[in-house]
Motif scaffolding. Sequence first.
Motif, PDB file in Angstrom:
ATOM      1  N   PHE A  80      51.851  26.606  44.609  1.00  0.00           N
ATOM      2  CA  PHE A  80      50.765  27.709  44.671  1.00  0.00           C
ATOM      3  C   PHE A  80      50.690  28.413  43.213  1.00  0.00           C
ATOM      4  O   PHE A  80      51.610  28.965  42.647  1.00  0.00           O
ATOM      5  N   GLU A  81      49.483  28.343  42.545  1.00  0.00           N
ATOM      6  CA  GLU A  81      49.609  29.248  41.156  1.00  0.00           C
ATOM      7  C   GLU A  81      49.551  30.601  41.749  1.00  0.00           C
ATOM      8  O   GLU A  81      48.693  31.070  42.667  1.00  0.00           O
ATOM      9  N   ALA A  82      49.931  31.665  40.895  1.00  0.00           N
ATOM     10  CA  ALA A  82      49.868  33.034  41.125  1.00  0.00           C
ATOM     11  C   ALA A  82      49.699  33.582  39.621  1.00  0.00           C
ATOM     12  O   ALA A  82      50.442  33.240  38.717  1.00  0.00           O
ATOM     13  N   ASN A  83      49.162  35.018  39.718  1.00  0.00           N
ATOM     14  CA  ASN A  83      49.292  35.750  38.356  1.00  0.00           C
ATOM     15  C   ASN A  83      50.131  37.034  38.617  1.00  0.00           C
ATOM     16  O   ASN A  83      50.106  37.439  39.680  1.00  0.00           O
ATOM     17  N   PRO A  84      51.165  37.061  37.626  1.00  0.00           N
ATOM     18  CA  PRO A  84      52.082  38.164  37.898  1.00  0.00           C
ATOM     19  C   PRO A  84      51.474  39.582  38.445  1.00  0.00           C
ATOM     20  O   PRO A  84      50.170  39.775  37.867  1.00  0.00           O
ATOM     21  N   GLY A  85      51.723  40.310  39.175  1.00  0.00           N
ATOM     22  CA  GLY A  85      51.365  41.502  39.735  1.00  0.00           C
ATOM     23  C   GLY A  85      50.416  41.523  40.952  1.00  0.00           C
ATOM     24  O   GLY A  85      50.032  42.411  41.335  1.00  0.00           O
ATOM     25  N   ASP A  86      49.919  40.216  41.306  1.00  0.00           N
ATOM     26  CA  ASP A  86      49.075  40.152  42.356  1.00  0.00           C
ATOM     27  C   ASP A  86      49.838  39.281  43.647  1.00  0.00           C
ATOM     28  O   ASP A  86      49.123  39.020  44.631  1.00  0.00           O
ATOM     29  N   ILE A  87      50.938  39.059  43.538  1.00  0.00           N
ATOM     30  CA  ILE A  87      51.639  38.399  44.573  1.00  0.00           C
ATOM     31  C   ILE A  87      52.531  39.307  45.163  1.00  0.00           C
ATOM     32  O   ILE A  87      53.882  39.430  44.565  1.00  0.00           O
ATOM     33  N   SER A  88      52.275  39.876  46.283  1.00  0.00           N
ATOM     34  CA  SER A  88      53.155  41.035  46.958  1.00  0.00           C
ATOM     35  C   SER A  88      54.149  40.150  47.651  1.00  0.00           C
ATOM     36  O   SER A  88      54.196  39.081  47.869  1.00  0.00           O
ATOM     37  N   GLU A  89      55.348  41.020  47.920  1.00  0.00           N
ATOM     38  CA  GLU A  89      56.273  40.530  48.891  1.00  0.00           C
ATOM     39  C   GLU A  89      55.845  39.808  50.168  1.00  0.00           C
ATOM     40  O   GLU A  89      56.279  38.894  50.646  1.00  0.00           O
ATOM     41  N   ASP A  90      54.892  40.429  50.736  1.00  0.00           N
ATOM     42  CA  ASP A  90      54.209  40.098  51.972  1.00  0.00           C
ATOM     43  C   ASP A  90      53.629  38.739  51.968  1.00  0.00           C
ATOM     44  O   ASP A  90      53.750  37.955  52.699  1.00  0.00           O
ATOM     45  N   LYS A  91      52.755  38.550  50.611  1.00  0.00           N
ATOM     46  CA  LYS A  91      52.073  37.250  50.638  1.00  0.00           C
ATOM     47  C   LYS A  91      53.445  36.204  50.036  1.00  0.00           C
ATOM     48  O   LYS A  91      53.162  35.098  50.527  1.00  0.00           O
ATOM     49  N   ILE A  92      54.486  36.575  49.437  1.00  0.00           N
ATOM     50  CA  ILE A  92      55.549  35.669  49.188  1.00  0.00           C
ATOM     51  C   ILE A  92      56.050  34.963  50.349  1.00  0.00           C
ATOM     52  O   ILE A  92      56.285  33.885  50.937  1.00  0.00           O
ATOM     53  N   LYS A  93      56.260  36.114  51.420  1.00  0.00           N
ATOM     54  CA  LYS A  93      57.070  35.896  52.796  1.00  0.00           C
ATOM     55  C   LYS A  93      55.959  34.648  53.512  1.00  0.00           C
ATOM     56  O   LYS A  93      56.287  33.847  54.311  1.00  0.00           O
TER      57      LYS A  93
ATOM     58  N   PRO B 142      38.608  29.704  43.836  1.00  0.00           N
ATOM     59  CA  PRO B 142      38.176  30.071  42.380  1.00  0.00           C
ATOM     60  C   PRO B 142      38.020  31.725  41.926  1.00  0.00           C
ATOM     61  O   PRO B 142      37.492  32.115  41.122  1.00  0.00           O
ATOM     62  N   PHE B 143      38.622  32.425  42.853  1.00  0.00           N
ATOM     63  CA  PHE B 143      38.573  33.939  43.100  1.00  0.00           C
ATOM     64  C   PHE B 143      39.558  34.580  41.953  1.00  0.00           C
ATOM     65  O   PHE B 143      40.764  34.214  41.857  1.00  0.00           O
ATOM     66  N   CYS B 144      39.199  35.577  41.347  1.00  0.00           N
ATOM     67  CA  CYS B 144      40.061  36.407  40.335  1.00  0.00           C
ATOM     68  C   CYS B 144      39.643  37.747  40.446  1.00  0.00           C
ATOM     69  O   CYS B 144      38.687  38.112  40.572  1.00  0.00           O
ATOM     70  N   GLU B 145      40.830  38.802  40.203  1.00  0.00           N
ATOM     71  CA  GLU B 145      40.399  40.222  40.120  1.00  0.00           C
ATOM     72  C   GLU B 145      39.877  40.581  38.691  1.00  0.00           C
ATOM     73  O   GLU B 145      39.039  41.423  38.737  1.00  0.00           O
ATOM     74  N   LYS B 146      40.091  39.714  37.729  1.00  0.00           N
ATOM     75  CA  LYS B 146      39.477  39.790  36.449  1.00  0.00           C
ATOM     76  C   LYS B 146      39.403  38.537  35.774  1.00  0.00           C
ATOM     77  O   LYS B 146      40.200  37.821  36.002  1.00  0.00           O
ATOM     78  N   ILE B 147      38.537  38.262  34.927  1.00  0.00           N
ATOM     79  CA  ILE B 147      38.306  36.938  34.064  1.00  0.00           C
ATOM     80  C   ILE B 147      38.830  37.375  32.711  1.00  0.00           C
ATOM     81  O   ILE B 147      38.343  38.026  32.150  1.00  0.00           O
ATOM     82  N   CYS B 148      39.751  36.315  32.460  1.00  0.00           N
ATOM     83  CA  CYS B 148      40.570  36.514  31.338  1.00  0.00           C
ATOM     84  C   CYS B 148      39.567  35.944  30.260  1.00  0.00           C
ATOM     85  O   CYS B 148      38.656  35.091  30.540  1.00  0.00           O
ATOM     86  N   HIS B 149      39.709  36.394  29.046  1.00  0.00           N
ATOM     87  CA  HIS B 149      38.867  36.076  27.941  1.00  0.00           C
ATOM     88  C   HIS B 149      38.690  34.621  27.396  1.00  0.00           C
ATOM     89  O   HIS B 149      37.801  34.354  26.808  1.00  0.00           O
ATOM     90  N   TYR B 150      39.668  33.796  27.787  1.00  0.00           N
ATOM     91  CA  TYR B 150      39.895  32.429  27.346  1.00  0.00           C
ATOM     92  C   TYR B 150      39.519  31.422  28.292  1.00  0.00           C
ATOM     93  O   TYR B 150      39.634  30.200  28.040  1.00  0.00           O
ATOM     94  N   CYS B 151      39.293  31.924  29.434  1.00  0.00           N
ATOM     95  CA  CYS B 151      39.267  30.866  30.761  1.00  0.00           C
ATOM     96  C   CYS B 151      37.838  30.292  31.194  1.00  0.00           C
ATOM     97  O   CYS B 151      36.918  31.016  31.233  1.00  0.00           O
ATOM     98  N   ASP B 152      37.965  28.944  31.018  1.00  0.00           N
ATOM     99  CA  ASP B 152      36.811  28.205  31.316  1.00  0.00           C
ATOM    100  C   ASP B 152      36.683  27.550  32.524  1.00  0.00           C
ATOM    101  O   ASP B 152      36.007  26.585  33.053  1.00  0.00           O
ATOM    102  N   PHE B 153      37.792  27.742  33.246  1.00  0.00           N
ATOM    103  CA  PHE B 153      37.891  27.055  34.815  1.00  0.00           C
ATOM    104  C   PHE B 153      36.826  27.807  35.767  1.00  0.00           C
ATOM    105  O   PHE B 153      36.193  28.937  35.592  1.00  0.00           O
ATOM    106  N   THR B 154      36.514  27.083  36.755  1.00  0.00           N
ATOM    107  CA  THR B 154      35.528  27.346  38.036  1.00  0.00           C
ATOM    108  C   THR B 154      36.319  28.837  38.376  1.00  0.00           C
ATOM    109  O   THR B 154      37.134  28.669  39.124  1.00  0.00           O
TER     110      THR B 154
END
Length: 383
Positions: A92-105, A10-22
Amino acid sequence: MTSAVYIHIPFCEKICHYCDFTKFFYDEKMADDYLIALEKEIATYIIEPQQPMRTIFVGGGTPTSLNMRQLKKLLSIIDFYFDISQVEEFTFEANPGDISEDKIKLLNSFGVNRISMGAQVFDDDLLEHLGRLHRIKDVYRNVNDLKKNGISNISIDLMYGLPNQTLAGFEQTINEALSFDLPHYSSYSLQIEPKTIFYQRYNKGKLHKPPEEVEAAMYELLIEKMEQKGKLQYEISNFAKLGFESKHNLTYWDNDYYYGFGAGAHGYLPNQRIINLRPFPAYVKQASETGRPVLHTEPIGRKEQIEEELFLGLRKRSGVKFNTFEEKFNVSLTSIYQQELAQLRQKKWIEQDQYGIRLTKQGQLFGNEVFAAFLLEQEPSLT
């Protein structure tokens, strides 16, 4: 047999204005505590490690907001309890910009073979208005990094019906998204959900969606553009190259069973739907102590199963098959809904042949009204 599992991070770096997920703002200590509780919950249901699963879906929130150590811990938990060698689709769900190449590997090394990325729109001003952290350039970089590191089964999410979004603007977003020639695309209209920033603005008269007819035109344009590029609509909001339909999401639409682990997650097991606690402290406390952080369990009887078979199945372009329905419920669909089917055919909202029923293109625009027609007053008798 349950062959699918959903895991909520459930963690996010920022909460989107439209999101009602946990969701919660990422905090390293909170995330560590959460993973301990999550493992306790999984272990309570999955008694024997290396359980075979057909699909695994890790969603959020933003699962890739976890740091490398935590992401490895999460992947190790999944690898211990489930037989990854048997998994056909591991998303896996991902947001653009927060998935580094190390995480992809790292994801690739643990068998993750599909990424679902929330691009939303290809318009930096609109992204800012939505409260998104990423920008268009991040989508290009991440798609390139994913392909370079062996993950080519990528899905992009798009949104329409947004404040200040025009039909021409959405067409530009579709065109740019399709320029990647990815195997899968999803697109959803903005819903103003309670307890969101957009809901507060909407109630104050400070947020205005496009008119309904413009939103309908956006949806029709979406279908047309996707089909022109060989992305076939297989569900109301989903498009794919043949063979790249989301196997996990089809579990939901086929009304099959699945585990749901994590704060606010829903699971569907025989005769019951399990809804987990949403608040962080309540989830962590209950999961850590008992392994069952359940808010409530909803009994699902035959009547509810029949209704959901129609609600969910009609989301698919293939619709609901007569023989599948009868095998599941020992009664024919046409004997239960003869009058309703006739009325829906007359309105041209469904089409029917010898194999089953499905929504027409017009019917897709009136999905809620169609689904309401299949609500039952009482459980139908067996034939």
